[in-house]
Design a protein around this motif. Structure first.
Motif, PDB file in Angstrom:
ATOM      1  N   SER A 150     109.518  66.262  57.807  1.00  0.00           N
ATOM      2  CA  SER A 150     109.179  65.387  56.693  1.00  0.00           C
ATOM      3  C   SER A 150     107.794  64.818  56.955  1.00  0.00           C
ATOM      4  CB  SER A 150     110.201  64.255  56.560  1.00  0.00           C
ATOM      5  OG  SER A 150     109.831  63.382  55.510  1.00  0.00           O
ATOM      6  N   ASN A 151     106.874  65.082  56.028  1.00  0.00           N
ATOM      7  CA  ASN A 151     105.492  64.628  56.151  1.00  0.00           C
ATOM      8  C   ASN A 151     105.044  63.932  54.876  1.00  0.00           C
ATOM      9  OD1 ASN A 151     105.705  67.146  58.005  1.00  0.00           O
ATOM     10  ND2 ASN A 151     103.872  66.094  58.718  1.00  0.00           N
ATOM     11  N   ALA A 152     104.058  63.058  55.024  1.00  0.00           N
ATOM     12  CA  ALA A 152     103.432  62.426  53.867  1.00  0.00           C
ATOM     13  C   ALA A 152     101.928  62.635  53.951  1.00  0.00           C
ATOM     14  CB  ALA A 152     103.751  60.938  53.827  1.00  0.00           C
ATOM     15  N   TYR A 153     101.334  62.920  52.807  1.00  0.00           N
ATOM     16  CA  TYR A 153      99.890  63.111  52.709  1.00  0.00           C
ATOM     17  C   TYR A 153      99.373  62.164  51.634  1.00  0.00           C
ATOM     18  CZ  TYR A 153     101.530  67.382  54.947  1.00  0.00           C
ATOM     19  OH  TYR A 153     102.173  68.268  55.777  1.00  0.00           O
ATOM     20  N   VAL A 154      98.362  61.371  51.968  1.00  0.00           N
ATOM     21  CA  VAL A 154      97.877  60.338  51.049  1.00  0.00           C
ATOM     22  C   VAL A 154      96.358  60.410  50.938  1.00  0.00           C
ATOM     23  CG1 VAL A 154      97.790  57.866  50.555  1.00  0.00           C
ATOM     24  CG2 VAL A 154      99.796  58.832  51.699  1.00  0.00           C
ATOM     25  N   LEU A 155      95.873  60.276  49.726  1.00  0.00           N
ATOM     26  CA  LEU A 155      94.451  60.107  49.451  1.00  0.00           C
ATOM     27  C   LEU A 155      94.304  58.788  48.708  1.00  0.00           C
ATOM     28  CD1 LEU A 155      91.543  61.218  49.458  1.00  0.00           C
ATOM     29  CD2 LEU A 155      92.054  62.267  47.223  1.00  0.00           C
ATOM     30  N   LEU A 156      93.499  57.871  49.241  1.00  0.00           N
ATOM     31  CA  LEU A 156      93.386  56.547  48.634  1.00  0.00           C
ATOM     32  C   LEU A 156      91.933  56.105  48.545  1.00  0.00           C
ATOM     33  CD1 LEU A 156      92.791  54.123  50.965  1.00  0.00           C
ATOM     34  CD2 LEU A 156      95.089  54.828  51.643  1.00  0.00           C
ATOM     35  N   ALA A 157      91.682  55.176  47.637  1.00  0.00           N
ATOM     36  CA  ALA A 157      90.362  54.579  47.459  1.00  0.00           C
ATOM     37  C   ALA A 157      90.553  53.112  47.112  1.00  0.00           C
ATOM     38  CB  ALA A 157      89.580  55.288  46.359  1.00  0.00           C
ATOM     39  N   ALA A 158      89.673  52.260  47.644  1.00  0.00           N
ATOM     40  CA  ALA A 158      89.782  50.831  47.398  1.00  0.00           C
ATOM     41  C   ALA A 158      88.404  50.202  47.304  1.00  0.00           C
ATOM     42  CB  ALA A 158      90.589  50.157  48.510  1.00  0.00           C
ATOM     43  N   TYR A 159      88.232  49.301  46.330  1.00  0.00           N
ATOM     44  CA  TYR A 159      86.990  48.554  46.184  1.00  0.00           C
ATOM     45  C   TYR A 159      87.319  47.066  46.207  1.00  0.00           C
ATOM     46  CZ  TYR A 159      82.669  46.620  44.359  1.00  0.00           C
ATOM     47  OH  TYR A 159      81.513  45.883  44.202  1.00  0.00           O
ATOM     48  N   LYS A 160      86.626  46.308  47.059  1.00  0.00           N
ATOM     49  CA  LYS A 160      86.829  44.872  47.169  1.00  0.00           C
ATOM     50  C   LYS A 160      85.562  44.153  46.721  1.00  0.00           C
ATOM     51  CE  LYS A 160      90.275  44.918  50.881  1.00  0.00           C
ATOM     52  NZ  LYS A 160      90.654  44.376  52.211  1.00  0.00           N
ATOM     53  N   GLY A 161      85.679  43.450  45.600  1.00  0.00           N
ATOM     54  CA  GLY A 161      84.552  42.680  45.095  1.00  0.00           C
ATOM     55  C   GLY A 161      84.712  41.202  45.383  1.00  0.00           C
ATOM     56  N   ASP A 162      83.784  40.419  44.883  1.00  0.00           N
ATOM     57  CA  ASP A 162      83.836  38.970  45.107  1.00  0.00           C
ATOM     58  C   ASP A 162      84.943  38.316  44.291  1.00  0.00           C
ATOM     59  OD1 ASP A 162      81.689  39.144  46.829  1.00  0.00           O
ATOM     60  OD2 ASP A 162      80.210  38.791  45.242  1.00  0.00           O
ATOM     61  N   LYS A 163      85.133  38.779  43.057  1.00  0.00           N
ATOM     62  CA  LYS A 163      86.118  38.168  42.168  1.00  0.00           C
ATOM     63  C   LYS A 163      87.219  39.117  41.735  1.00  0.00           C
ATOM     64  CE  LYS A 163      84.153  34.095  41.877  1.00  0.00           C
ATOM     65  NZ  LYS A 163      84.818  32.843  42.320  1.00  0.00           N
ATOM     66  N   PHE A 164      87.122  40.384  42.115  1.00  0.00           N
ATOM     67  CA  PHE A 164      88.169  41.333  41.721  1.00  0.00           C
ATOM     68  C   PHE A 164      88.279  42.443  42.756  1.00  0.00           C
ATOM     69  CE2 PHE A 164      84.324  43.268  40.192  1.00  0.00           C
ATOM     70  CZ  PHE A 164      84.532  44.636  40.312  1.00  0.00           C
ATOM     71  N   ASN A 165      89.464  43.076  42.803  1.00  0.00           N
ATOM     72  CA  ASN A 165      89.744  44.199  43.692  1.00  0.00           C
ATOM     73  C   ASN A 165      90.469  45.281  42.912  1.00  0.00           C
ATOM     74  OD1 ASN A 165      88.899  42.701  46.162  1.00  0.00           O
ATOM     75  ND2 ASN A 165      90.730  41.496  45.735  1.00  0.00           N
ATOM     76  N   VAL A 166      90.136  46.528  43.223  1.00  0.00           N
ATOM     77  CA  VAL A 166      90.779  47.674  42.575  1.00  0.00           C
ATOM     78  C   VAL A 166      91.109  48.698  43.649  1.00  0.00           C
ATOM     79  CG1 VAL A 166      90.548  49.524  40.880  1.00  0.00           C
ATOM     80  CG2 VAL A 166      89.492  47.299  40.438  1.00  0.00           C
ATOM     81  N   SER A 167      92.309  49.290  43.562  1.00  0.00           N
ATOM     82  CA  SER A 167      92.688  50.333  44.517  1.00  0.00           C
ATOM     83  C   SER A 167      93.620  51.324  43.843  1.00  0.00           C
ATOM     84  CB  SER A 167      93.374  49.743  45.756  1.00  0.00           C
ATOM     85  OG  SER A 167      94.631  49.181  45.419  1.00  0.00           O
ATOM     86  N   GLY A 168      93.631  52.531  44.363  1.00  0.00           N
ATOM     87  CA  GLY A 168      94.520  53.571  43.859  1.00  0.00           C
ATOM     88  C   GLY A 168      94.787  54.591  44.930  1.00  0.00           C
ATOM     89  N   ASP A 169      95.908  55.289  44.810  1.00  0.00           N
ATOM     90  CA  ASP A 169      96.234  56.321  45.794  1.00  0.00           C
ATOM     91  C   ASP A 169      97.150  57.371  45.188  1.00  0.00           C
ATOM     92  OD1 ASP A 169      99.068  55.305  46.178  1.00  0.00           O
ATOM     93  OD2 ASP A 169      97.969  53.593  46.987  1.00  0.00           O
ATOM     94  N   ILE A 170      97.094  58.549  45.801  1.00  0.00           N
ATOM     95  CA  ILE A 170      97.986  59.661  45.457  1.00  0.00           C
ATOM     96  C   ILE A 170      98.725  60.051  46.722  1.00  0.00           C
ATOM     97  CG2 ILE A 170      98.134  62.011  44.580  1.00  0.00           C
ATOM     98  CD1 ILE A 170      95.459  61.564  43.180  1.00  0.00           C
ATOM     99  N   SER A 171     100.064  60.019  46.673  1.00  0.00           N
ATOM    100  CA  SER A 171     100.889  60.317  47.841  1.00  0.00           C
ATOM    101  C   SER A 171     101.784  61.515  47.549  1.00  0.00           C
ATOM    102  CB  SER A 171     101.767  59.118  48.213  1.00  0.00           C
ATOM    103  OG  SER A 171     100.990  57.955  48.404  1.00  0.00           O
ATOM    104  N   ALA A 172     101.869  62.419  48.513  1.00  0.00           N
ATOM    105  CA  ALA A 172     102.759  63.574  48.417  1.00  0.00           C
ATOM    106  C   ALA A 172     103.680  63.561  49.625  1.00  0.00           C
ATOM    107  CB  ALA A 172     101.967  64.873  48.374  1.00  0.00           C
TER     108      ALA A 172
END
Length: 518
Positions: free
Chosen positions: A244-266
């Motif tokens: 059993s394995n997991a593979y993840v690709l993620l991206a994250a941006y941290k700003g002064d007043k907002f943060n956004v992140s996303g990922d794809i997991s298999a």
């Protein structure tokens, strides 16, 4: 002379308390040993807790006596049969119901952070426990047999109980990291979480994984993850895949007043069940932003994939769960008021298909939102610590810093199953009329009120009291009575009527603890 001795003893006694108070208030210095450019930092944690729970495992009315006896009476009809079937038991035997539990537990963590240079780091953390999926020992355990205490006692003499060491030590973290300003790699057993942890949160014990990351911009990170969940668990020579394995690709941006992140997991699990592989994909997208005293939060998780059914003539199942969370935090003076709505898809109790429509979660045995529901009592998914799977909730409450040392919080939850379930009603007993009756499905999970007060004695030393009361809904009903009336005097065929009685009890838990970090 005696008076002088008493005065001296009193002075020593007072001085000892003064020194203890000074030691408690003094800053905790972390030990650092340096050799050349290498810096080794030691740290850790000591925690002790005591907890009392009621109806944690059994939500039948406390004190209720139930029986599997069948009796014959004649109310309102020529023939009537009443069957009490609150629990499975020996016919004719009366069982009292009293589900209460109390205990103390302890946990110890010791860690070492070795920074060999500005780019190379190694980290090791040891943690107590009674197994590789336990982080505590229960006070009073005298051996491996925690039920009878028959083994492991170190006491000799006439009363041979206890006098034994507590728990064992396991590796919680052990990893090596090489990090340049714009890229790096981290290899080993490490704590992993995706976003807010709705889908995946393995920060309790960690996983064996390789993480590669790049920082193309100052506040922007892209990372790839390969985690090994299972290997070599089936008998040798069976030629059955078991990894059993997991593979993840993620991206994250941290700003002064907002943060956004996303990922794809298999997740590729070759043995979700014996001979039943599961291929699951999870897509997560999250964001939060601050506008003055208000913070808005959002999280959306979508799942797809398939379940391979090896049985001939049975169609493969589809993975189609999803979850969402929206929250607002409003800072008002010393208060932070929180409102939150969360939904996790579920599978109905009468859904016998191979599909997986419930939101699939992989979490640790920690408190994810409520203290009793989900953390101490089985959730709408039918087990403990399942997160948002088959659960919808609305949360409202506040946290406040009363003084620099004292803080408190309290939250009220409305809880509902996304799909109807019968968590305690098996519903397959054939009544006296010969008809198999279905469970009494319901989406009503109930309400819960949680509260916690924390007091900081000194730097890195805190004490807290917390608890929750869960008003259970109809989904937790037990079928405690079944009465079948057969009216044989009516013209034509006999008329058969079956009525049921249900019972359930509320659940609650309270805990206090003290923790020292160093």
């Amino acid at each position: 002379m005696k008076k002088l001795a008493v005065v001296v003893m009193a002075m020593v006694f007072a001085l000892s308390f003064a020194l203890a108070a000074y030691a408690a208030d003094a800053p905790s210095d972390t030990a650092v040993v340096a050799k050349g450019d290498t810096k080794i930092t030691l740290g850790g944690e000591i925690r002790f807790r005591g907890e009392y729970t009621s109806d944690r495992y059994d939500q039948l009315n406390s004190g209720t006596q139930y029986t599997s006896t069948t009796v014959t009476t004649t109310p309102l009809s020529t023939t009537s049969v009443t069957t009490n079937s609150g629990h499975i038991g020996v016919p004719g035997v009366v069982y009292p119901n009293n589900d209460h539990q109390s205990y103390f537990d302890g946990r110890v963590r010791i860690n070492m952070d070795a920074k060999v240079s500005d780019t190379v780091e190694g980290y090791i953390e040891l943690e107590s426990g009674t197994g590789n999926t336990s982080d505590t020992w229960t006070w009073g355990n005298t051996g491996a047999n925690t039920t009878t205490g028959a083994a492991g006692s170190g006491a000799t003499g006439v009363y041979t109980s206890s006098n034994s060491k507590a728990g064992s030590v396991f590796i919680r973290q052990a990893w090596i990291q090489y990090a340049q300003p714009m890229y790096g790699v981290k290899v080993g057993h490490q704590l992993l979480i995706l976003g807010n942890g709705l889908f995946f949160d393995h920060t309790k014990f960690g996983d064996d994984a390789i993480v590669v990351f790049v920082n193309p911009l100052k506040n922007f990170t892209i990372a790839g993850l390969d985690a090994q969940f299972r290997q070599g668990t089936v008998p040798a020579g069976t030629l059955v895949a078991d990894t059993s394995n997991a593979y993840v690709l993620l991206a994250a941006y941290k700003g002064d007043k907002f943060n956004v992140s996303g990922d794809i997991s298999a997740v590729n699990d070759q043995a979700y069940a014996p001979g039943t592989p599961v291929h699951l994909w999870n897509f997560g997208l999250r964001a939060d932003g601050q506008a003055g005293p208000v913070t808005l939060r959002g999280d959306l998780e979508l799942q797809t994939g398939n379940v391979i059914i090896p049985t001939a003539g049975v169609s493969n199942g589809r993975v189609k769960g999803w979850a969402g969370l929206a929250g607002v935090d409003w800072k008002i003076g010393q208060f932070k008021v929180t409102g939150e709505f969360a939904y996790g898809s579920g599978k109905a109790g009468n859904d016998t298909s191979s599909d997986m429509p419930q939101f699939v979660t992989s979490l640790g045995a920690d408190q994810h939102y409520t203290y009793v529901y989900e953390y101490r009592v089985k959730s709408g998914a039918g087990a403990v610590s399942t997160g948002l799977s088959n659960t919808t909730y609305v949360k409202l409450g506040a946290a406040v810093d009363i003084t620099k040392q004292v803080s408190a919080e309290s939250f009220l939850y409305w809880l509902n199953a996304s799909k109807a379930v019968a968590l305690n009603d098996a519903g397959v007993t054939v009544g006296p009329d010969g008809v198999a009756h279905s469970p009494n499905y319901s989406r009503n999970l109930g309400w819960e009120l949680d509260a916690k007060v924390t007091y900081a004695f000194a730097k890195n030393l805190k004490y807290w009291v917390e608890g929750g009361y869960f008003w259970t809904g109809a989904a937790y009903n037990y079928r405690t009575g079944q009465t079948t009336y057969v009216n044989a005097t009516a013209p034509g065929p006999a008329i058969t009527t079956t009525t049921y009685s249900f019972s359930r009890d509320n659940a609650w838990a309270a805990r206090h603890g003290i923790q020292l970090n160093f």
